[in-house]
Write a protein that holds these residues in place. Structure first.
Motif, PDB file in Angstrom:
ATOM      1  N   THR A 163       2.185  -1.279 -11.302  1.00 51.12           N
ATOM      2  CA  THR A 163       3.533  -1.596 -10.835  1.00 51.12           C
ATOM      3  C   THR A 163       3.851  -0.841  -9.546  1.00 51.12           C
ATOM      4  O   THR A 163       3.188   0.146  -9.202  1.00 51.12           O
ATOM      5  N   ARG A 164       4.874  -1.304  -8.856  1.00 53.48           N
ATOM      6  CA  ARG A 164       5.303  -0.599  -7.642  1.00 53.48           C
ATOM      7  C   ARG A 164       5.746   0.815  -7.967  1.00 53.48           C
ATOM      8  O   ARG A 164       5.520   1.746  -7.184  1.00 53.48           O
ATOM      9  N   TYR A 165       6.390   0.988  -9.106  1.00 54.33           N
ATOM     10  CA  TYR A 165       6.834   2.331  -9.494  1.00 54.33           C
ATOM     11  C   TYR A 165       5.635   3.249  -9.677  1.00 54.33           C
ATOM     12  O   TYR A 165       5.624   4.396  -9.196  1.00 54.33           O
ATOM     13  N   GLU A 166       4.583   2.777 -10.366  1.00 55.82           N
ATOM     14  CA  GLU A 166       3.387   3.598 -10.570  1.00 55.82           C
ATOM     15  C   GLU A 166       2.705   3.896  -9.240  1.00 55.82           C
ATOM     16  O   GLU A 166       2.221   5.015  -9.009  1.00 55.82           O
ATOM     17  N   ASP A 167       2.662   2.909  -8.376  1.00 60.84           N
ATOM     18  CA  ASP A 167       2.054   3.091  -7.054  1.00 60.84           C
ATOM     19  C   ASP A 167       2.744   4.215  -6.292  1.00 60.84           C
ATOM     20  O   ASP A 167       2.095   5.090  -5.707  1.00 60.84           O
ATOM     21  N   GLU A 168       4.063   4.206  -6.320  1.00 60.07           N
ATOM     22  CA  GLU A 168       4.823   5.227  -5.588  1.00 60.07           C
ATOM     23  C   GLU A 168       4.828   6.568  -6.321  1.00 60.07           C
ATOM     24  O   GLU A 168       4.787   7.634  -5.698  1.00 60.07           O
ATOM     25  N   TYR A 169       4.864   6.517  -7.651  1.00 56.38           N
ATOM     26  CA  TYR A 169       4.896   7.768  -8.425  1.00 56.38           C
ATOM     27  C   TYR A 169       3.604   8.552  -8.246  1.00 56.38           C
ATOM     28  O   TYR A 169       3.610   9.768  -8.045  1.00 56.38           O
ATOM     29  N   TRP A 170       2.464   7.845  -8.295  1.00 55.28           N
ATOM     30  CA  TRP A 170       1.172   8.514  -8.152  1.00 55.28           C
ATOM     31  C   TRP A 170       0.742   8.616  -6.691  1.00 55.28           C
ATOM     32  O   TRP A 170      -0.311   9.205  -6.406  1.00 55.28           O
ATOM     33  N   ASN A 171       1.530   8.046  -5.801  1.00 53.94           N
ATOM     34  CA  ASN A 171       1.248   8.133  -4.373  1.00 53.94           C
ATOM     35  C   ASN A 171      -0.185   7.696  -4.065  1.00 53.94           C
ATOM     36  O   ASN A 171      -0.958   8.407  -3.414  1.00 53.94           O
ATOM     37  N   LEU A 172      -0.521   6.497  -4.528  1.00 51.14           N
ATOM     38  CA  LEU A 172      -1.872   5.998  -4.329  1.00 51.14           C
ATOM     39  C   LEU A 172      -2.145   5.839  -2.833  1.00 51.14           C
ATOM     40  O   LEU A 172      -1.389   5.167  -2.131  1.00 51.14           O
ATOM     41  N   PRO A 173      -3.208   6.440  -2.324  1.00 50.06           N
ATOM     42  CA  PRO A 173      -3.466   6.422  -0.877  1.00 50.06           C
ATOM     43  C   PRO A 173      -3.766   5.018  -0.369  1.00 50.06           C
ATOM     44  O   PRO A 173      -4.520   4.255  -0.995  1.00 50.06           O
ATOM     45  N   LEU A 174      -3.211   4.681   0.782  1.00 46.54           N
ATOM     46  CA  LEU A 174      -3.396   3.353   1.355  1.00 46.54           C
ATOM     47  C   LEU A 174      -4.770   3.186   1.978  1.00 46.54           C
ATOM     48  O   LEU A 174      -5.259   2.064   2.120  1.00 46.54           O
ATOM     49  N   ASN A 175      -5.396   4.278   2.366  1.00 42.82           N
ATOM     50  CA  ASN A 175      -6.652   4.186   3.107  1.00 42.82           C
ATOM     51  C   ASN A 175      -7.889   4.443   2.264  1.00 42.82           C
ATOM     52  O   ASN A 175      -8.995   4.538   2.795  1.00 42.82           O
ATOM     53  N   GLU A 176      -7.741   4.582   0.950  1.00 44.91           N
ATOM     54  CA  GLU A 176      -8.911   4.793   0.105  1.00 44.91           C
ATOM     55  C   GLU A 176      -9.681   3.481  -0.029  1.00 44.91           C
ATOM     56  O   GLU A 176      -9.114   2.440  -0.378  1.00 44.91           O
ATOM     57  N   VAL A 177     -10.980   3.533   0.267  1.00 42.89           N
ATOM     58  CA  VAL A 177     -11.826   2.342   0.247  1.00 42.89           C
ATOM     59  C   VAL A 177     -12.950   2.552  -0.760  1.00 42.89           C
ATOM     60  O   VAL A 177     -13.673   3.547  -0.711  1.00 42.89           O
ATOM     61  N   ASN A 178     -13.085   1.602  -1.689  1.00 45.87           N
ATOM     62  CA  ASN A 178     -14.139   1.679  -2.699  1.00 45.87           C
ATOM     63  C   ASN A 178     -14.150   0.357  -3.456  1.00 45.87           C
ATOM     64  O   ASN A 178     -13.557  -0.616  -3.013  1.00 45.87           O
ATOM     65  N   ILE A 179     -14.806   0.335  -4.620  1.00 49.42           N
ATOM     66  CA  ILE A 179     -14.761  -0.857  -5.458  1.00 49.42           C
ATOM     67  C   ILE A 179     -13.352  -0.992  -6.019  1.00 49.42           C
ATOM     68  O   ILE A 179     -12.858  -0.092  -6.701  1.00 49.42           O
ATOM     69  N   PRO A 180     -12.643  -2.080  -5.752  1.00 46.39           N
ATOM     70  CA  PRO A 180     -11.266  -2.207  -6.240  1.00 46.39           C
ATOM     71  C   PRO A 180     -11.225  -2.461  -7.743  1.00 46.39           C
ATOM     72  O   PRO A 180     -11.981  -3.278  -8.278  1.00 46.39           O
ATOM     73  N   ASN A 181     -10.355  -1.744  -8.420  1.00 40.68           N
ATOM     74  CA  ASN A 181     -10.180  -1.906  -9.859  1.00 40.68           C
ATOM     75  C   ASN A 181      -8.737  -2.245 -10.240  1.00 40.68           C
ATOM     76  O   ASN A 181      -8.480  -2.615 -11.379  1.00 40.68           O
ATOM     77  N   TYR A 182      -7.820  -2.108  -9.289  1.00 41.92           N
ATOM     78  CA  TYR A 182      -6.405  -2.334  -9.565  1.00 41.92           C
ATOM     79  C   TYR A 182      -5.821  -3.245  -8.483  1.00 41.92           C
ATOM     80  O   TYR A 182      -6.321  -3.311  -7.364  1.00 41.92           O
ATOM     81  N   TRP A 183      -4.755  -3.927  -8.828  1.00 44.46           N
ATOM     82  CA  TRP A 183      -3.983  -4.655  -7.823  1.00 44.46           C
ATOM     83  C   TRP A 183      -2.529  -4.245  -7.925  1.00 44.46           C
ATOM     84  O   TRP A 183      -1.995  -4.020  -8.998  1.00 44.46           O
ATOM     85  N   VAL A 184      -1.915  -4.124  -6.764  1.00 43.40           N
ATOM     86  CA  VAL A 184      -0.551  -3.618  -6.663  1.00 43.40           C
ATOM     87  C   VAL A 184       0.316  -4.672  -5.971  1.00 43.40           C
ATOM     88  O   VAL A 184      -0.035  -5.145  -4.884  1.00 43.40           O
ATOM     89  N   PRO A 185       1.437  -5.076  -6.564  1.00 47.10           N
ATOM     90  CA  PRO A 185       2.334  -6.009  -5.856  1.00 47.10           C
ATOM     91  C   PRO A 185       2.924  -5.354  -4.621  1.00 47.10           C
ATOM     92  O   PRO A 185       3.293  -4.174  -4.646  1.00 47.10           O
ATOM     93  N   PHE A 186       2.993  -6.097  -3.543  1.00 48.79           N
ATOM     94  CA  PHE A 186       3.559  -5.594  -2.305  1.00 48.79           C
ATOM     95  C   PHE A 186       4.810  -6.392  -1.983  1.00 48.79           C
ATOM     96  O   PHE A 186       5.185  -7.323  -2.696  1.00 48.79           O
ATOM     97  N   ASP A 187       5.496  -6.025  -0.913  1.00 49.78           N
ATOM     98  CA  ASP A 187       6.716  -6.741  -0.542  1.00 49.78           C
ATOM     99  C   ASP A 187       6.413  -8.205  -0.232  1.00 49.78           C
ATOM    100  O   ASP A 187       5.451  -8.510   0.473  1.00 49.78           O
ATOM    101  N   ASP A 188       7.239  -9.088  -0.750  1.00 54.00           N
ATOM    102  CA  ASP A 188       7.102 -10.503  -0.398  1.00 54.00           C
ATOM    103  C   ASP A 188       7.324 -10.671   1.097  1.00 54.00           C
ATOM    104  O   ASP A 188       8.067  -9.923   1.727  1.00 54.00           O
TER     105      ASP A 188
END
Length: 432
Positions: A163-188
């Motif tokens: 969720t967007r809340y989890e993304d912001e709460y854990w401050n997931l880095p925008l520039n981390e590159v690897n095998i993707p395991n999660y998807w995050v909704p972004f602004d429409d």
């Protein structure tokens, strides 16, 4: 049931079927409103689509020429910019400052949405394909996964929604590159439609037929299309063709334009994207730099609006300019073809022969919904309540037939090392 049959059913109940276009259009609007509502309320199996979406790895660019206070960027030689539109609307990192690409004009020239602020030069740059745009008819994303012939540790498999809340709460880095395991909704992302087009009549030949044409224009940015502009109507004589005046818009907008036409008196009730004939290039889409007067000859003659017209040109699909976006976490380290399943918004019912995109056995629920709304509008509470009950009964049947259910089976599949494990096969109702 066709749209005309749904209208006739409603008319029989109301004992009122006037052949008045404005009344029929109002009834069509009520039917479509309930049609869209039905598809967006619950994850019915008929209201789902599955598509493939490309997730592209970062693109490294060398010696990109930038000029201070200019939005234009260039690469030398044979060019490094992809011209398939995939770079439009994505992020480009130049000297650790992120800009947004407006559009790619050629393999060597592209434009940013804002001016480059640092000193000019020829630095290296990185295009970050951070955003994945969903199809424009997407109402809600249900699953994102990377399917393969055989599951391996290198494949992401079913991706976990964050969720967007989890993304912001854990401050997931925008520039981390690897095998993707999660998807995050972004602004429409939303596009506003352009203003009404300017149409004039030009004398050209004869035998074209006296007709009334309606024109509308849409914006296209990074493959996403806006709603149509206000409609401009023009009455043409037998010896006249329509001409549209188009003006250049800023390169920083990245907006391309499409021109649509319809002729209701010839039975063409939908808008179709047609080519201009003045330049001989038969363009269907115009770059931001396009300007001048565009003429539309044979494709707008009365005799041209025949059966092949609808098969030759693309109809406007009724999008509203809103696009849902997601991003991968971590950002994809290679090119992936992702499978996305989502609830979709059906195409609007316009022509009398248009048929709702769900099983015909349940089509009469649209008539019940519309009758309920009509009786409410006429302050007939008793009849409105009656059809509200009919709607509830039909919706219960539809839910029992077409809602996702959890499977109670176990399947065996090969895991690493040749071992087989029973794995529960289940389908959740919806991802939140």
């Amino acid at each position: 049931m066709k749209l005309s049959e749904i209208r006739e059913y409603i008319g029989n109940i109301l004992d009122y079927q006037p052949s008045i276009t404005s009344y029929q259009n109002q009834l069509n609007d009520i039917i479509n409103e309930n049609y869209f509502k039905l598809f967006s309320e619950k994850p019915f199996t008929f209201a789902q689509k599955q598509v493939l979406v490309d997730a592209t790895k970062d693109l490294s660019l060398t010696t990109v020429t930038v000029i201070q206070n200019s939005a234009k960027i260039e690469t030398g030689g044979t060019g490094q910019f992809p011209t398939d539109g995939s770079m439009d609307g994505q992020v480009i990192d130049i000297l650790d400052v992120e800009y947004t690409v407006a559009w790619v004009a050629s393999a060597t020239v592209a434009y940013l949405t804002s001016a480059y602020v640092a000193a000019g030069g020829t630095p290296d740059a990185t295009v970050k394909f951070r955003y994945l745009d969903m199809p424009q008819d997407c109402v809600e994303i249900m699953q994102v996964l990377k399917r393969s012939m055989q599951m391996t540790p290198a494949e992401p498999g079913r991706m976990v929604p964050v969720t967007r809340y989890e993304d912001e709460y854990w401050n997931l880095p925008l520039n981390e590159v690897n095998i993707p395991n999660y998807w995050v909704p972004f602004d429409d992302y939303s596009l506003v439609p352009p203003k009404a087009p300017t149409i004039t009549a030009v004398t050209s030949g004869s035998g074209r037929g006296a007709r009334t044409l309606e024109f509308a224009v849409s914006y296209v940015f990074a493959g996403r299309e806006s709603a149509l502009s206000p409609v401009t109507s023009i009455v043409l004589a037998d010896t006249q063709i329509p001409a549209l005046t188009i003006t250049a818009i800023p390169n920083t907008s990245g907006m391309k334009r499409r021109v649509y036409v319809r002729c209701t008196e010839a039975g063409i009730n939908k808008f179709y994207n047609i080519p201009e004939s003045s330049s001989g290039n038969a363009l269907l889409e115009y770059l931001p730099t396009s300007n001048g007067t565009l003429q539309y000859a044979t494709d707008t003659d009365l005799t041209s609006f025949n059966d092949s017209f609808e098969l030759t040109y693309t109809a406007y699909d009724g999008v509203d300019g809103n696009v849902q976006r997601i991003r991968m976490y971590p950002r994809q380290d290679q090119d992936y073809e992702l499978t996305v399943r989502y609830m979709y918004r059906p195409k609007k019912l316009i022509d009398d022969a248009d048929t709702p995109e769900f099983p015909s056995a349940s089509h009469h629920v649209l008539a019940y919904m519309s009758l309920r709304d009509v009786f409410i509008k006429h302050n007939n509470e008793q009849q409105a309540t009656l059809y509200d009950r009919k709607v509830a009964q039909e919706m219960l049947k539809i839910e029992q037939r077409y809602l996702n259910s959890i499977a109670k089976r176990y399947i065996k599949r090969f895991m690493d090392g040749g071992r087989t494990d029973p794995v529960p096969l289940y389908t959740p109702l919806i991802q939140t």
